[in-house]
Write a protein that holds these residues in place. Structure first.
Motif, PDB file in Angstrom:
ATOM      1  N   UNK A  90       8.914  -2.350   4.913  1.00  7.43           N
ATOM      2  CA  UNK A  90       9.543  -1.301   6.078  1.00  7.43           C
ATOM      3  C   UNK A  90       8.914  -0.042   5.002  1.00  7.43           C
ATOM      4  N   UNK A  91       8.645  -0.066   4.039  1.00  8.48           N
ATOM      5  CA  UNK A  91       7.778   1.329   3.532  1.00  8.48           C
ATOM      6  C   UNK A  91       7.240   0.934   2.327  1.00  8.48           C
ATOM      7  N   UNK A  92       8.164   1.286   1.428  1.00  3.78           N
ATOM      8  CA  UNK A  92       6.958   0.319  -0.041  1.00  3.78           C
ATOM      9  C   UNK A  92       7.078  -0.386  -1.152  1.00  3.78           C
ATOM     10  N   UNK A  93       6.660  -1.249  -0.699  1.00  5.04           N
ATOM     11  CA  UNK A  93       6.865  -2.588  -1.927  1.00  5.04           C
ATOM     12  C   UNK A  93       6.322  -2.473  -3.414  1.00  5.04           C
ATOM     13  N   UNK A  94       6.076  -1.955  -4.078  1.00  9.99           N
ATOM     14  CA  UNK A  94       5.894  -1.922  -5.043  1.00  9.99           C
ATOM     15  C   UNK A  94       6.314  -2.336  -6.633  1.00  9.99           C
ATOM     16  N   UNK A  95       5.293  -2.607  -7.872  1.00 12.30           N
ATOM     17  CA  UNK A  95       5.464  -3.243  -8.996  1.00 12.30           C
ATOM     18  C   UNK A  95       6.462  -4.989  -8.484  1.00 12.30           C
ATOM     19  N   UNK A  96       8.028  -4.440  -9.070  1.00 16.70           N
ATOM     20  CA  UNK A  96       8.966  -5.694  -9.586  1.00 16.70           C
ATOM     21  C   UNK A  96       9.306  -5.847  -8.295  1.00 16.70           C
ATOM     22  N   UNK A  97       8.660  -5.024  -6.976  1.00 14.57           N
ATOM     23  CA  UNK A  97       9.376  -5.210  -5.743  1.00 14.57           C
ATOM     24  C   UNK A  97       8.434  -6.163  -5.246  1.00 14.57           C
ATOM     25  N   UNK A  98       6.992  -5.688  -5.384  1.00 17.20           N
ATOM     26  CA  UNK A  98       6.221  -6.053  -5.046  1.00 17.20           C
ATOM     27  C   UNK A  98       6.235  -8.121  -5.291  1.00 17.20           C
ATOM     28  N   UNK A  99       7.168  -8.217  -6.294  1.00 10.73           N
ATOM     29  CA  UNK A  99       7.306  -9.710  -6.941  1.00 10.73           C
ATOM     30  C   UNK A  99       7.974 -10.304  -6.039  1.00 10.73           C
ATOM     31  N   UNK A 100       8.871  -9.889  -5.439  1.00 17.29           N
ATOM     32  CA  UNK A 100      10.368 -10.518  -5.109  1.00 17.29           C
ATOM     33  C   UNK A 100       9.499 -11.084  -3.120  1.00 17.29           C
ATOM     34  N   UNK A 101       8.885 -10.028  -3.226  1.00 12.04           N
ATOM     35  CA  UNK A 101       8.199 -10.095  -1.415  1.00 12.04           C
ATOM     36  C   UNK A 101       7.188 -11.487  -1.277  1.00 12.04           C
TER      37      UNK A 101
END
Length: 297
Positions: A90-101
């Motif tokens: 809903x906002x930003x999925x950057x760096x390590x957060x993109x891996x979780x996605x």
């Protein structure tokens, strides 16, 4: 310990198993303020929270990234979860957060969200052997991240590696185009048009072309006696009798014919021409009408 995750359990309908209720996981802010590399407590707590239910879960992500080890472990836990996992950025999925996605069975992105991938980074100190070891470790970490991206997007490792080298930022449409997300989130439809009723095609009568059937059919047109042609005068009389008039001209013509027919039965004198109503009446015709009225009274 600072928990960066929050679980919300949705209401369970009456009679259903609470363990199968849908849950929502919110990942906001930095993924693990402290590294999970040498941490046995925090990952265990996250897994305990995850395994407290068996129903579907929705993961909302709004994070700039963080600890790659924490992201890798969360990714593995979500990937091995038995229920359905839906990820919503809903906002930003950057760096390590993109891996979780990438662990979601379905990944949805907000129209105004962003997704960013880049090469892993670290801080190192020591001699050349220590720095070489750090570089080798970063290469291995990148390969592990690429595995998650390849599994989700289907793109080649070389292309994804180039995207990471360039630190690629993607809006919602680009994320869907490259396969990092499945679709852009939309507001659910509130109104549904009813489907029009399907017309049942008329079926042909199998007996329509059967001459024997037509002969035995009492409603068959061939068995009906021929009708005499309609008499316009009789039609006018019927309209007068039943009271159905469709225009003043028809009513006047019907009344004139009725009077004319009655006049023939009363008077034996030669018939005088009847002048059309629209052209007026002669004096003799008016006298005849008066005589007719006297005989009818």
């Amino acid at each position: 310990m600072n928990r960066f995750w929050k679980w919300v359990r949705n209401k369970t309908p009456a009679g259903e198993d609470p363990d199968l209720a849908e849950r929502t996981l919110f990942l906001n802010g930095t993924i693990a303020s402290e590294s999970w590399f040498d941490d046995d407590v925090t990952p265990a707590l996250f897994k305990s929270d995850l395994d407290s239910g068996k129903g579907p879960i929705t993961v909302w992500i709004n994070s700039p990234g963080g600890d790659v080890w924490a992201a890798a472990q969360i990714y593995n836990m979500l990937l091995s979860y038995t229920g359905k996992v839906t990820v919503k950025i809903d906002g930003l999925a950057a760096s390590a957060a993109s891996v979780i996605a990438m662990a979601g069975d379905e990944v949805l992105v907000s129209p105004v969200s962003m997704l960013m991938i880049h090469n892993p980074a670290t801080a190192a100190m020591g001699d050349k052997d220590d720095l070489a070891q750090a570089i080798s470790m970063l290469d291995s970490v990148k390969d592990s991240i690429l595995n998650a991206y390849v599994k989700k997007t289907g793109l080649s490792k070389n292309k994804l590696s180039k995207l990471m080298d360039d630190e690629t930022w993607m809006d919602a449409n680009k994320a869907v185009e490259l396969g990092f997300a499945d679709r852009v989130m939309e507001r659910p439809d509130l109104y549904h048009e009813e489907e029009p009723e399907k017309k049942v095609p008329e079926q042909d009568d199998p007996d329509e072309d059967d001459p024997e059937k037509k002969k035995s059919d009492p409603d068959s047109e061939e068995d009906q006696p021929e009708k005499e042609p309609d008499d316009p005068k009789k039609k006018d009389e019927d309209r007068i009798r039943t009271g159905f008039m469709y225009s003043s001209r028809q009513m006047a013509a019907a009344f004139t014919n009725k009077v004319k027919n009655h006049y023939k039965t009363v008077n034996t004198a030669p018939e005088k021409p009847v002048i059309d109503i629209a052209e007026g009446r002669s004096v003799d015709a008016l006298m005849d009408r008066l005589n007719l009225l006297h005989t009818m009274m």
